[in-house]
Scaffold this motif. Structure first.
Motif, PDB file in Angstrom:
ATOM      1  N   SER A 105      60.789  42.312  95.743  1.00 26.30           N
ATOM      2  CA  SER A 105      59.695  42.041  94.814  1.00 26.30           C
ATOM      3  C   SER A 105      59.908  42.783  93.498  1.00 26.30           C
ATOM      4  O   SER A 105      60.720  43.702  93.398  1.00 26.30           O
ATOM      5  N   ALA A 106      59.156  42.372  92.479  1.00 26.89           N
ATOM      6  CA  ALA A 106      59.293  42.969  91.152  1.00 26.89           C
ATOM      7  C   ALA A 106      58.778  44.404  91.149  1.00 26.89           C
ATOM      8  O   ALA A 106      57.919  44.785  91.947  1.00 26.89           O
ATOM      9  N   VAL A 107      59.299  45.219  90.220  1.00 26.52           N
ATOM     10  CA  VAL A 107      58.889  46.618  90.085  1.00 26.52           C
ATOM     11  C   VAL A 107      57.609  46.668  89.251  1.00 26.52           C
ATOM     12  O   VAL A 107      57.604  46.243  88.093  1.00 26.52           O
ATOM     13  N   PRO A 108      56.510  47.185  89.806  1.00 30.90           N
ATOM     14  CA  PRO A 108      55.264  47.236  89.037  1.00 30.90           C
ATOM     15  C   PRO A 108      55.381  48.121  87.795  1.00 30.90           C
ATOM     16  O   PRO A 108      56.108  49.120  87.801  1.00 30.90           O
ATOM     17  N   TYR A 109      54.679  47.748  86.746  1.00 28.75           N
ATOM     18  CA  TYR A 109      54.538  48.517  85.507  1.00 28.75           C
ATOM     19  C   TYR A 109      55.833  48.623  84.697  1.00 28.75           C
ATOM     20  O   TYR A 109      55.889  49.370  83.715  1.00 28.75           O
ATOM     21  N   LEU A 110      56.863  47.893  85.094  1.00 27.65           N
ATOM     22  CA  LEU A 110      58.152  48.031  84.418  1.00 27.65           C
ATOM     23  C   LEU A 110      58.057  47.694  82.933  1.00 27.65           C
ATOM     24  O   LEU A 110      58.699  48.346  82.093  1.00 27.65           O
TER      25      LEU A 110
ATOM     26  N   TRP B 263      45.740  57.788  89.226  1.00 29.14           N
ATOM     27  CA  TRP B 263      45.669  58.519  87.962  1.00 29.14           C
ATOM     28  C   TRP B 263      45.302  59.967  88.261  1.00 29.14           C
ATOM     29  O   TRP B 263      44.201  60.249  88.748  1.00 29.14           O
ATOM     30  N   LEU B 264      46.219  60.881  87.974  1.00 25.78           N
ATOM     31  CA  LEU B 264      46.005  62.303  88.242  1.00 25.78           C
ATOM     32  C   LEU B 264      46.113  63.089  86.942  1.00 25.78           C
ATOM     33  O   LEU B 264      46.910  62.744  86.062  1.00 25.78           O
ATOM     34  N   THR B 265      45.337  64.148  86.839  1.00 19.63           N
ATOM     35  CA  THR B 265      45.496  65.031  85.686  1.00 19.63           C
ATOM     36  C   THR B 265      46.789  65.828  85.832  1.00 19.63           C
ATOM     37  O   THR B 265      47.338  65.974  86.940  1.00 19.63           O
TER      38      THR B 265
ATOM     39  N   GLY C 297      47.148  51.801  77.587  1.00 19.20           N
ATOM     40  CA  GLY C 297      45.728  51.589  77.366  1.00 19.20           C
ATOM     41  C   GLY C 297      44.986  51.217  78.629  1.00 19.20           C
ATOM     42  O   GLY C 297      45.536  51.237  79.741  1.00 19.20           O
ATOM     43  N   PRO C 298      43.725  50.847  78.492  1.00 19.02           N
ATOM     44  CA  PRO C 298      42.875  50.556  79.658  1.00 19.02           C
ATOM     45  C   PRO C 298      43.305  49.326  80.436  1.00 19.02           C
ATOM     46  O   PRO C 298      42.815  49.096  81.548  1.00 19.02           O
ATOM     47  N   GLU C 299      44.221  48.532  79.871  1.00 17.84           N
ATOM     48  CA  GLU C 299      44.698  47.365  80.625  1.00 17.84           C
ATOM     49  C   GLU C 299      45.570  47.768  81.812  1.00 17.84           C
ATOM     50  O   GLU C 299      45.795  46.956  82.726  1.00 17.84           O
ATOM     51  N   VAL C 300      46.043  48.992  81.833  1.00 10.59           N
ATOM     52  CA  VAL C 300      46.898  49.459  82.932  1.00 10.59           C
ATOM     53  C   VAL C 300      46.013  50.119  83.985  1.00 10.59           C
ATOM     54  O   VAL C 300      45.379  51.148  83.734  1.00 10.59           O
ATOM     55  N   ARG C 301      45.981  49.527  85.144  1.00 17.16           N
ATOM     56  CA  ARG C 301      45.153  50.024  86.241  1.00 17.16           C
ATOM     57  C   ARG C 301      46.033  50.466  87.405  1.00 17.16           C
ATOM     58  O   ARG C 301      47.173  50.016  87.543  1.00 17.16           O
ATOM     59  N   ALA C 302      45.497  51.316  88.254  1.00 11.67           N
ATOM     60  CA  ALA C 302      46.251  51.854  89.387  1.00 11.67           C
ATOM     61  C   ALA C 302      46.161  50.921  90.587  1.00 11.67           C
ATOM     62  O   ALA C 302      45.066  50.583  91.046  1.00 11.67           O
ATOM     63  N   GLY C 303      47.324  50.515  91.104  1.00 10.50           N
ATOM     64  CA  GLY C 303      47.366  49.763  92.348  1.00 10.50           C
ATOM     65  C   GLY C 303      47.189  50.683  93.540  1.00 10.50           C
ATOM     66  O   GLY C 303      47.021  51.901  93.408  1.00 10.50           O
TER      67      GLY C 303
END
Length: 463
Positions: free
Chosen positions: A158-163, A211-213, A200-206
């Motif tokens: 499968s494709a690599v996410p967020y590439l 999302w960690l500090t 930006g906000p269009e990138v969400r966590a699967g």
């Protein structure tokens, strides 16, 4: 400064990057995800991505074979990587010539971390990723961790996410983008593109991402085998946020050795060291034997090349076989630190390793597998090794961390940061005391700090 200080009112401009990173590093209790939720998420990913890794004979490899003429171990596609022989002549270290197997992987992979603000606090998009060579399955990885063969889908997976965020990013959104080496004793001229890109906000966590500090990631860096090698090297490429108001780490530019002197020293070590390497057939590598289950050294030292069969619920391909390099013994990577006229300095060693593209890179004060030197006279053992082991009980940082789990099996090192007294000397021209600001500057460029030193820079920033 607190996280709420950075919530902007209309018409105000964004704070400088270093100030934003400092706020993220201070957010140890989390932002999008609490610490309790973070550890629960990691445990769930560990359960969800269960994998089974079994040592198998070389004849069980699918798609890999030993070349009939050279004995080199290659993939049928000609991609991914190969294991071949290398002959080395060097004037560095107690042994001046030898032959060994080495991994050759000429393609440049992408190691990328996405950075996004939530309520004014930068967060890093980290991935929970299983690797066949990890001792514990899932570890915290960059947003993207992929070789070119992976992201062009040679394996049919499968494709690599967020590439897309890293292939051709807007230059104004790039925080770091630099080619860095990997282990020069095990890889021949291996490099990866280390990147940090604001999104930006269009990138969400699967599901496998969170999302960690920076504070949370730094907290996890203090746990054994949680943050993987690829994440650590990318983290080291972040600008040093400490002392953001008066220069990196607050040293205001002063150093025992001025920048020009350090640059001249590195260039001179590269020009004067003699390291001559040449590929040779794996079948003709002196001192190494090929058995049905391993390519191994005749004295049982250094490492083995082995075959594994992998089934995994969390990868682009659910099952495969591959070779892995399995080291003999636990490594030690120790960084000595001290204050000189009140300014923190670290002791680095100019190391010549056969797989380096530029002959010499700066490594930790100590970097070795002690068992590989036990047969040598005491004067031929690594400088400062005895001191590092003696001072381990009082180390400021002492964590067992894994090396690259996609190429190495059960490869771990004790990473240590040891504080020394003011009079502690550098024993030879191979060593120099550098400030944290100088480390930060060198990390802007390729091939200056090796991968072990970069891990220790990331660790130093957690203290």
């Amino acid at each position: 400064m607190t996280a709420t200080d950075l919530v902007l009112s209309p018409g105000t401009s964004a704070p400088p990057l270093l100030s934003r990173l400092a706020v993220s590093a201070a957010a140890v209790e989390g932002g999008v995800m609490s610490n309790a939720e973070m550890f629960t998420w990691l445990a769930e990913r560990q359960a969800e991505q269960q994998q089974h890794v079994e040592r198998v004979p070389f004849t069980a490899l699918r798609g890999w074979r030993f070349d009939n003429r050279t004995g080199d171990l290659r993939h049928d596609s000609g991609r991914f990587f190969s294991v071949r022989g290398l002959t080395v002549k060097s004037d560095f270290g107690p042994v001046r010539s030898w032959q060994q197997p080495i991994i050759q992987q000429p393609e440049i992979g992408i190691l990328g971390i996405a950075l996004r603000d939530f309520d004014g606090v930068p967060h890093l998009l980290m991935q929970a990723k299983s690797e066949p060579g990890n001792v514990n399955g899932v570890q915290l990885s960059p947003t993207v961790q992929a070789t070119k063969s992976n992201y062009t889908r040679v394996h049919g997976g499968s494709a690599v996410p967020y590439l897309d965020a890293f292939r051709r990013p807007d230059p104004g959104r790039v925080v770091a983008d630099v080619l860095q080496s990997e282990q020069g004793s095990w890889f021949l001229h291996k490099r990866n593109r280390n990147m940090i890109v604001e999104v930006g906000p269009e990138v969400r966590a699967g599901d496998d991402f969170a999302w960690l500090t920076l504070g949370q990631v730094n907290l996890l860096m203090r746990h054994d085998n949680v943050v993987n090698m690829d994440a650590r090297t990318v983290l080291s490429c972040l600008p040093d946020w400490r002392g953001a108001d008066d220069g990196p780490a607050g040293d205001a530019g002063w150093s025992l050795h001025p920048d020009r002197e350090i640059r001249t020293w590195i260039t001179r070590r590269r020009a004067e060291h003699e390291v001559v390497v040449a590929p040779i057939p794996l079948a003709q590598t002196n001192g190494w034997l090929r058995t049905p289950h391993a390519v191994t050294h005749c004295n049982g030292l250094y490492f083995d090349v082995v075959a594994v069969d992998v089934s995994s619920r969390g990868r682009e391909v659910p099952a495969w076989t591959q070779p892995l390099l399995e080291p003999r013994g636990m490594g030690v990577a120790a960084l000595f630190v001290k204050r000189i006229d009140g300014v923190p300095h670290v002791l680095l060693r100019a190391r010549a390793e056969p797989g380096f593209l530029d002959v010499v890179e700066l490594g930790p004060t100590v970097q070795c597998v002690p068992e590989n030197y036990e047969h040598l006279p005491s004067e031929d053992r690594p400088p400062y090794l005895a001191e590092a082991l003696e001072r381990r009980a009082g180390a400021r940082y002492d964590v067992v961390l894994s090396e690259e789990g996609g190429r190495f099996r059960n490869a771990q090192s004790h990473y240590m940061i040891v504080e020394t007294e003011r009079e502690f000397p550098a024993v030879s021209d191979e060593f120099r005391w550098l400030t944290l600001r100088q480390l930060d500057e060198l990390l802007r460029y390729s091939h200056h700090l090796n991968v072990q030193a970069r891990t220790l820079v990331a660790a130093l920033r957690t203290l």
